[in-house]
Design a protein around this motif. Sequence first.
Motif, PDB file in Angstrom:
ATOM      1  N   HIS A 131       4.233  47.713 -20.712  1.00 40.43           N
ATOM      2  CA  HIS A 131       2.782  47.827 -20.827  1.00 40.43           C
ATOM      3  C   HIS A 131       2.089  47.217 -19.617  1.00 40.43           C
ATOM      4  CE1 HIS A 131      -1.268  47.236 -22.573  1.00 40.43           C
ATOM      5  NE2 HIS A 131      -0.949  48.258 -23.355  1.00 40.43           N
ATOM      6  N   THR A 176       0.387  54.606 -20.953  1.00 39.54           N
ATOM      7  CA  THR A 176       1.271  53.633 -21.584  1.00 39.54           C
ATOM      8  C   THR A 176       0.764  53.227 -22.960  1.00 39.54           C
ATOM      9  OG1 THR A 176       1.985  52.807 -19.428  1.00 39.54           O
ATOM     10  CG2 THR A 176       2.348  51.369 -21.307  1.00 39.54           C
ATOM     11  N   ASP A 177      -0.541  53.004 -23.090  1.00 42.57           N
ATOM     12  CA  ASP A 177      -1.110  52.618 -24.382  1.00 42.57           C
ATOM     13  C   ASP A 177      -0.771  53.627 -25.471  1.00 42.57           C
ATOM     14  OD1 ASP A 177      -2.259  50.188 -23.853  1.00 42.57           O
ATOM     15  OD2 ASP A 177      -4.174  51.015 -23.220  1.00 42.57           O
ATOM     16  N   LYS A 178      -0.996  54.900 -25.179  1.00 45.00           N
ATOM     17  CA  LYS A 178      -0.775  55.939 -26.188  1.00 45.00           C
ATOM     18  C   LYS A 178       0.705  56.153 -26.473  1.00 45.00           C
ATOM     19  CE  LYS A 178      -5.090  58.428 -25.306  1.00 45.00           C
ATOM     20  NZ  LYS A 178      -5.713  59.711 -24.886  1.00 45.00           N
ATOM     21  N   TYR A 230       1.798  45.248 -29.392  1.00 46.19           N
ATOM     22  CA  TYR A 230       2.046  45.806 -28.062  1.00 46.19           C
ATOM     23  C   TYR A 230       3.505  45.616 -27.635  1.00 46.19           C
ATOM     24  CZ  TYR A 230      -3.020  45.642 -28.034  1.00 46.19           C
ATOM     25  OH  TYR A 230      -4.346  45.804 -28.368  1.00 46.19           O
TER      26      TYR A 230
END
Length: 420
Positions: free
Chosen positions: A229, A249-251, A327
Amino acid sequence: MSDTIIRVENLSKKYIIGHKQQESYTALRDVIANGAKGLLKPFQNGKSNIQNSSDEFWALKDVSFEIKQGDRVGIIGRNGAGKSTLLKILSRITEPTKGSIKIKGRVASLLEVGTGFHGELTGRENIFLNGAILGMGKVEIQRKFDEIVAFAEVEKFLDTPVKRYSSGMYVKLAFAVAAHLEPEILIIDEVLAVGDVQFQKKCLGKMEDVSKNEGRTVLFVSHNLGVVHAFCSRCILLGQGTVLADDTTDKAVGTYLRTLEKASSQSLLERTDRNGNGLAKLAHIEIYTGGSYSSVTLTTGYSAIFIFHVTKMIAGLSCCFTIYDQYGQPVTYFDSAIYSKEDMTNLEKEAKFICEIEEFLLIPGRYIINATLMCNGEFVDDVKGATFFNIEEGRIRSRAVSKEAGFGNVLLPHRWKTPI
């Protein structure tokens, strides 16, 4: 001119899994033994007790994507998703069964400890060997030599054969060579986890530098979603050999965590994405609140109990687990006592480990548990995303604790004193 540096189209890789294990090479004694078997065949009435059969296994199925110059791309997924196979194909270590790949520029790969090194050669000689493999001249390698040695921190052992290096020293030198000999594409697998924490940070800083400042492309595989991340702007999520997500990256990490959560809903014994020698396995995890009832929702500031059921107890067995935030960043770690031979004399003892926490000081949110069984320093069973749980808002010393308060992840017990 297109800035696409890697183009993968309909890539597939098939392996044939035989039920009779084949040796990787044939020695003279094997040739003699096989010849003797051939002579005996006429006397066996055409029958054999050995049944040779095979199954097809598609490690990759119709994978397609493009990567631009300077991209920092994370490749994530559960064990057996096809990550390592993809990297080996991109590194030209193995050939695809179907599809095509087009790569512009030199590729440096660090896929496992010792990749590209010759054990009998010294560290100095291996630096020049790797440079030559990348197509660099002697003068060009010498220009980078001192920088490589300083980064790897192996000056004292430079003229020692690398077969005598520890795994950490191996990785340090291998990464230094891969990162400093100026390949256009740098491919790094989970191997960096072998190094110490400070060196991992140093490697991540170097990867970021060569990507941002030198415009090189980095493909990075890691189970540490927090590192992915922080470093990668884009992620490709693989699952059972196919692309499940190719997004920011988040999704992509969010999609991955949802797949882990779905997997955790099934019996742990049915999970195939686990590592270890299998002498014992995690069978089930129970979570209890301070009220002694089972729940996947705990409360900040209250007690909690985690019960890890295993298939059987063996002498020397221990249980440990790490809690990760939403995360994928590790938050805290717990390690049990070792199950001794004396414990095994108590036949009424159930096959389980119990972890009791008097005051659970995590802020509200969604958390993941990776659970591991160890015995004599070896992995017995290791399951990523073994279970999930929630923390809801609670109170500590009459003060409300909410997710929006910006407390971080962990609240530490403490007290204040007024100076006299």
